[in-house]
Design a protein around this motif. Structure first.
Motif, PDB file in Angstrom:
ATOM      1  N   HIS A 195       0.840  -1.227  -0.010  1.00 40.70           N
ATOM      2  CA  HIS A 195       0.063   0.020   0.041  1.00 40.70           C
ATOM      3  C   HIS A 195       0.877   1.298   0.000  1.00 40.70           C
ATOM      4  O   HIS A 195       0.584   2.489  -0.673  1.00 40.70           O
ATOM      5  N   TRP A 196       2.160   1.285   0.737  1.00 41.74           N
ATOM      6  CA  TRP A 196       2.800   2.442   0.624  1.00 41.74           C
ATOM      7  C   TRP A 196       3.510   2.716  -0.839  1.00 41.74           C
ATOM      8  O   TRP A 196       3.179   3.806  -1.174  1.00 41.74           O
ATOM      9  N   LEU A 197       3.710   1.750  -1.386  1.00 42.51           N
ATOM     10  CA  LEU A 197       4.203   1.943  -2.666  1.00 42.51           C
ATOM     11  C   LEU A 197       3.163   2.390  -3.697  1.00 42.51           C
ATOM     12  O   LEU A 197       3.291   3.226  -4.765  1.00 42.51           O
ATOM     13  N   VAL A 198       1.940   1.846  -3.754  1.00 46.28           N
ATOM     14  CA  VAL A 198       1.067   2.236  -4.216  1.00 46.28           C
ATOM     15  C   VAL A 198       0.514   3.645  -4.230  1.00 46.28           C
ATOM     16  O   VAL A 198       0.495   4.574  -5.384  1.00 46.28           O
ATOM     17  N   LYS A 199       0.684   4.078  -3.187  1.00 53.83           N
ATOM     18  CA  LYS A 199       0.330   5.652  -2.850  1.00 53.83           C
ATOM     19  C   LYS A 199       1.510   6.225  -3.411  1.00 53.83           C
ATOM     20  O   LYS A 199       1.198   7.267  -4.006  1.00 53.83           O
ATOM     21  N   SER A 200       2.644   5.892  -3.206  1.00 51.47           N
ATOM     22  CA  SER A 200       3.849   6.743  -3.688  1.00 51.47           C
ATOM     23  C   SER A 200       3.565   6.749  -5.193  1.00 51.47           C
ATOM     24  O   SER A 200       4.341   7.854  -5.757  1.00 51.47           O
ATOM     25  N   GLU A 201       2.962   5.879  -5.939  1.00 50.71           N
ATOM     26  CA  GLU A 201       3.171   5.930  -7.254  1.00 50.71           C
ATOM     27  C   GLU A 201       2.016   6.605  -7.801  1.00 50.71           C
ATOM     28  O   GLU A 201       1.891   6.754  -9.144  1.00 50.71           O
ATOM     29  N   LEU A 202       1.189   7.257  -7.054  1.00 49.19           N
ATOM     30  CA  LEU A 202       0.056   8.005  -7.483  1.00 49.19           C
ATOM     31  C   LEU A 202       0.386   9.538  -7.696  1.00 49.19           C
ATOM     32  O   LEU A 202      -0.046  10.332  -8.278  1.00 49.19           O
ATOM     33  N   PHE A 203       1.418  10.043  -6.702  1.00 45.08           N
ATOM     34  CA  PHE A 203       1.744  11.164  -6.450  1.00 45.08           C
ATOM     35  C   PHE A 203       2.949  11.928  -7.319  1.00 45.08           C
ATOM     36  O   PHE A 203       4.027  11.040  -6.938  1.00 45.08           O
ATOM     37  N   PRO A 204       3.016  13.038  -7.388  1.00 45.18           N
ATOM     38  CA  PRO A 204       4.304  13.644  -8.110  1.00 45.18           C
ATOM     39  C   PRO A 204       5.137  13.909  -6.975  1.00 45.18           C
ATOM     40  O   PRO A 204       4.637  13.791  -5.794  1.00 45.18           O
ATOM     41  N   ALA A 205       6.446  14.138  -7.119  1.00 47.33           N
ATOM     42  CA  ALA A 205       7.400  13.959  -6.285  1.00 47.33           C
ATOM     43  C   ALA A 205       7.531  15.255  -5.409  1.00 47.33           C
ATOM     44  O   ALA A 205       7.812  15.325  -4.228  1.00 47.33           O
ATOM     45  N   LYS A 206       7.008  16.422  -5.856  1.00 42.50           N
ATOM     46  CA  LYS A 206       6.885  17.688  -5.169  1.00 42.50           C
ATOM     47  C   LYS A 206       5.714  17.366  -4.050  1.00 42.50           C
ATOM     48  O   LYS A 206       5.730  18.421  -3.194  1.00 42.50           O
ATOM     49  N   LEU A 207       4.733  16.627  -4.136  1.00 46.35           N
ATOM     50  CA  LEU A 207       3.924  16.313  -3.213  1.00 46.35           C
ATOM     51  C   LEU A 207       3.745  14.957  -2.675  1.00 46.35           C
ATOM     52  O   LEU A 207       2.772  14.458  -1.698  1.00 46.35           O
ATOM     53  N   ARG A 208       4.658  14.054  -3.065  1.00 45.02           N
ATOM     54  CA  ARG A 208       4.589  12.452  -2.583  1.00 45.02           C
ATOM     55  C   ARG A 208       4.811  12.343  -1.181  1.00 45.02           C
ATOM     56  O   ARG A 208       3.742  11.576  -0.523  1.00 45.02           O
ATOM     57  N   ALA A 209       5.615  12.843  -0.329  1.00 42.68           N
ATOM     58  CA  ALA A 209       5.728  12.564   1.017  1.00 42.68           C
ATOM     59  C   ALA A 209       4.527  12.834   1.723  1.00 42.68           C
ATOM     60  O   ALA A 209       3.960  12.269   2.699  1.00 42.68           O
ATOM     61  N   LEU A 210       3.835  14.202   1.462  1.00 43.43           N
ATOM     62  CA  LEU A 210       2.820  14.606   2.179  1.00 43.43           C
ATOM     63  C   LEU A 210       1.437  13.817   1.627  1.00 43.43           C
ATOM     64  O   LEU A 210       0.885  13.298   2.551  1.00 43.43           O
ATOM     65  N   GLY A 211       1.451  13.277   0.315  1.00 39.51           N
ATOM     66  CA  GLY A 211       0.423  12.584  -0.191  1.00 39.51           C
ATOM     67  C   GLY A 211       0.389  11.113   0.536  1.00 39.51           C
ATOM     68  O   GLY A 211      -0.827  10.588   0.763  1.00 39.51           O
ATOM     69  N   VAL A 212       1.442  10.483   0.621  1.00 40.16           N
ATOM     70  CA  VAL A 212       1.684   9.288   1.031  1.00 40.16           C
ATOM     71  C   VAL A 212       1.071   9.339   2.552  1.00 40.16           C
ATOM     72  O   VAL A 212       0.579   8.224   3.090  1.00 40.16           O
ATOM     73  N   GLY A 213       1.599  10.000   3.376  1.00 37.13           N
ATOM     74  CA  GLY A 213       1.541   9.993   4.829  1.00 37.13           C
ATOM     75  C   GLY A 213       0.376  10.570   5.508  1.00 37.13           C
ATOM     76  O   GLY A 213      -0.301  10.048   6.213  1.00 37.13           O
ATOM     77  N   LEU A 214      -0.164  11.750   4.975  1.00 37.14           N
ATOM     78  CA  LEU A 214      -0.914  12.452   5.725  1.00 37.14           C
ATOM     79  C   LEU A 214      -2.436  11.797   5.609  1.00 37.14           C
ATOM     80  O   LEU A 214      -3.080  11.511   6.500  1.00 37.14           O
ATOM     81  N   PRO A 215      -3.017  11.341   4.214  1.00 39.34           N
ATOM     82  CA  PRO A 215      -4.235  10.744   4.461  1.00 39.34           C
ATOM     83  C   PRO A 215      -4.179   9.480   5.283  1.00 39.34           C
ATOM     84  O   PRO A 215      -5.262   9.319   5.875  1.00 39.34           O
ATOM     85  N   PHE A 216      -3.122   8.757   5.200  1.00 36.61           N
ATOM     86  CA  PHE A 216      -2.940   7.440   5.987  1.00 36.61           C
ATOM     87  C   PHE A 216      -2.834   7.716   7.304  1.00 36.61           C
ATOM     88  O   PHE A 216      -3.648   7.063   8.278  1.00 36.61           O
ATOM     89  N   ALA A 217      -2.270   9.056   7.969  1.00 34.52           N
ATOM     90  CA  ALA A 217      -2.275   9.088   9.278  1.00 34.52           C
ATOM     91  C   ALA A 217      -3.605   9.356   9.818  1.00 34.52           C
ATOM     92  O   ALA A 217      -3.814   9.286  11.044  1.00 34.52           O
ATOM     93  N   VAL A 218      -4.299  10.256   9.201  1.00 38.10           N
ATOM     94  CA  VAL A 218      -5.626  10.585   9.459  1.00 38.10           C
ATOM     95  C   VAL A 218      -6.655   9.588   9.685  1.00 38.10           C
ATOM     96  O   VAL A 218      -7.137   9.313  10.718  1.00 38.10           O
ATOM     97  N   VAL A 219      -6.625   8.449   8.586  1.00 40.09           N
ATOM     98  CA  VAL A 219      -7.350   7.197   8.567  1.00 40.09           C
ATOM     99  C   VAL A 219      -7.003   6.452   9.819  1.00 40.09           C
ATOM    100  O   VAL A 219      -7.620   5.768  10.582  1.00 40.09           O
ATOM    101  N   SER A 220      -5.661   6.400  10.021  1.00 44.45           N
ATOM    102  CA  SER A 220      -4.919   5.513  11.033  1.00 44.45           C
ATOM    103  C   SER A 220      -5.424   6.098  12.499  1.00 44.45           C
ATOM    104  O   SER A 220      -5.904   5.189  13.233  1.00 44.45           O
ATOM    105  N   SER A 221      -5.498   7.523  12.657  1.00 44.87           N
ATOM    106  CA  SER A 221      -5.747   7.960  13.910  1.00 44.87           C
ATOM    107  C   SER A 221      -7.396   7.986  14.207  1.00 44.87           C
ATOM    108  O   SER A 221      -7.798   7.607  15.294  1.00 44.87           O
ATOM    109  N   VAL A 222      -8.011   7.931  13.062  1.00 43.89           N
ATOM    110  CA  VAL A 222      -9.519   8.071  13.283  1.00 43.89           C
ATOM    111  C   VAL A 222     -10.073   6.350  13.573  1.00 43.89           C
ATOM    112  O   VAL A 222     -10.838   6.159  14.378  1.00 43.89           O
TER     113      VAL A 222
END
Length: 449
Positions: A368-395
């Motif tokens: 799942h980490w890889l699939v998310k990384s392959e969706l986003f451009p490099a300029k937003l990749r770390a934020l796009g991979v991490g933030l939505p998952f962090a919100v889902v994980s917390s909630v």
């Protein structure tokens, strides 16, 4: 004899591979240590809770310690946003170093903080601050380390290498458990552990995090980030979008929604199959705590080995078929599997059912980490991979065990099984609608220019 151009090219290629491998190992080792530090709190809280919360009985003390532990999960989205944005603007290496340094400070604070008997209410206050640091660090670590490994891994074996991200998560948990068993059975008495021995894992964790910081200072920056950095240099709009939450939620809202959809089922299933099943086997199945712990520990070791193998499978057949293992299995097999586990009296049958659940979960956790990384451009990749998952994980991740116990207490335990299945069904629909990222990876598209 002078080296030929072919020889020089071969040497450069071998040197590049060695540097890539060293960077992958450095990033992975740091992730193991981060997860060890973060999980050591919950594992050792049974010994230090009295030192910070002396009032009431043991249950009250553990509840207070658990409440502080939960703070670490609540703050994870904030850490994911801040450190993810740092990674997209200033580099993966910088962000990974900041993350592990914060984890080191948090662990060392816990190891050195005086008890309630010495400084009164300031003791739990300092503990809360340390846990905030740990949660903030872990929030940024997860997405950034996954992004780093996705960008460093060779294109044809990206699934295999990124599968080790989940290996590091389980390994951190197993290292903390192994240390606990070592201290309990060979080194210290229960009284010594409760008096001062509980500080040892946090002191070790802080020192290991310093070592991880040393390793990460020597790792290479990814080509993907350096290309993005060069492309946006001097361009006002490009610079403004790097690590931008607004750009993530507006210009890349579909990828963000896909990331949330990917995460919902897998997150709930992860907390169910790797954490709650141990309690389920004690409270419902009727196994002893020692037996349930042994079953889950051995199953987790095998599950850890599944991750790069499933990742390798995704390199051969695509990401979607592997994710469908979880999507279909989680949707249609969770209810019968949980019912079977709740009624079995055989240790071997319980082990097989645990392993089957983890085999289904691996379709998500391995890639799942890889699939998310392959969706986003490099300029937003770390934020796009991490933030939505962090919100889902917390909630959703943070409430999984609570809901399971709540349904059981209400006399409707099976309702929880259908809840897990429904969450997996949401992810299944997402897998069917989203593109196959092995063939349409943004990482590869950017590399080709």
């Amino acid at each position: 004899m002078a080296a030929t151009p072919h020889d020089l090219s071969l040497r450069a290629s071998l040197a590049g591979r060695r540097e890539r491998l060293r960077s992958i190992i450095g990033g992975s080792a740091g992730n193991v240590i981060e997860w060890y530090d973060f999980l050591a709190y919950s594992i050792f809280s049974i010994y230090f809770s009295k030192a910070f919360f002396p009032g009431g009985n043991q249950t009250a003390q553990l509840l207070n310690a658990a409440a502080v532990a939960a703070i670490g999960y609540v703050v994870r989205p904030l850490g994911s946003w801040a450190i993810g944005a740092l990674a997209d603007r200033h580099g993966r290496r910088v962000a990974l170093s900041v993350s592990v340094a914060m984890m080191s400070v948090g662990s060392l604070i816990i190891a050195l903080t005086p008890t309630y008997a010495t400084i009164g209410v300031a003791a739990p206050g300092v503990l809360i601050c340390a846990r905030l640091l740990q949660g903030f660090s872990m929030g940024g670590e997860a997405g950034t380390s996954a992004t780093y490994l996705s960008e460093m891994a060779p294109a044809g074996r990206r699934g295999f290498f990124v599968g080790f991200v989940q290996v590091t998560v389980v390994m951190g948990q197993l290292v903390a458990l192994a240390l606990m068993l070592l201290l309990q059975r060979l080194v210290l008495s229960p009284a010594q552990l409760e008096d001062w021995g509980w500080r040892i894992p946090f002191a070790i964790g802080g020192a290991l995090a310093v070592f991880a910081l040393y390793l990460r200072r020597g790792i290479a920056e990814t080509d993907a980030f350096e290309r993005a950095d060069a492309l946006t240099a001097g361009k006002q709009r490009g610079e403004a979008e790097r690590g931008s939450l607004v750009a993530l939620l507006i210009r890349h809202r579909m990828q963000t929604l896909w990331t949330i959809g990917i995460s919902i089922g897998g997150t709930v299933a992860f907390y169910t199959f790797t954490i709650y099943l141990q309690k389920y086997m004690v409270n419902t199945t009727g196994f002893s705590r020692d037996t349930a712990t042994l079953i889950t520990t051995v199953a987790l070791v095998i599950y850890m080995c599944f991750q790069p193998l499933y990742g390798l499978l995704s390199d051969a057949v695509g990401r979607r078929p592997v994710m469908l293992i979880f999507g279909i299995g989680g949707t249609f097999c969770t209810v019968p599997l949980m019912h079977a586990l709740g009624t079995t009296h055989s240790v071997w049958a319980a082990f097989a059912l645990n392993l089957a659940a983890l085999g289904i979960l691996s379709g998500f956790s391995s890639i799942h980490w890889l699939v998310k990384s392959e969706l986003f451009p490099a300029k937003l990749r770390a934020l796009g991979v991490g933030l939505p998952f962090a919100v889902v994980s917390s909630v959703m991740g943070g409430t999984t065990e609570y809901l399971a116990l709540k349904f059981k207490h209400a006399g409707h335990e099976s309702w929880f099984f259908y809840y897990v299945s429904a969450c997996a069904a949401i992810s299944l629909v997402t897998y069917l609608l989203m593109p196959e990222t092995r063939h349409r990876s943004v990482i590869d598209e950017e590399a080709r220019g």
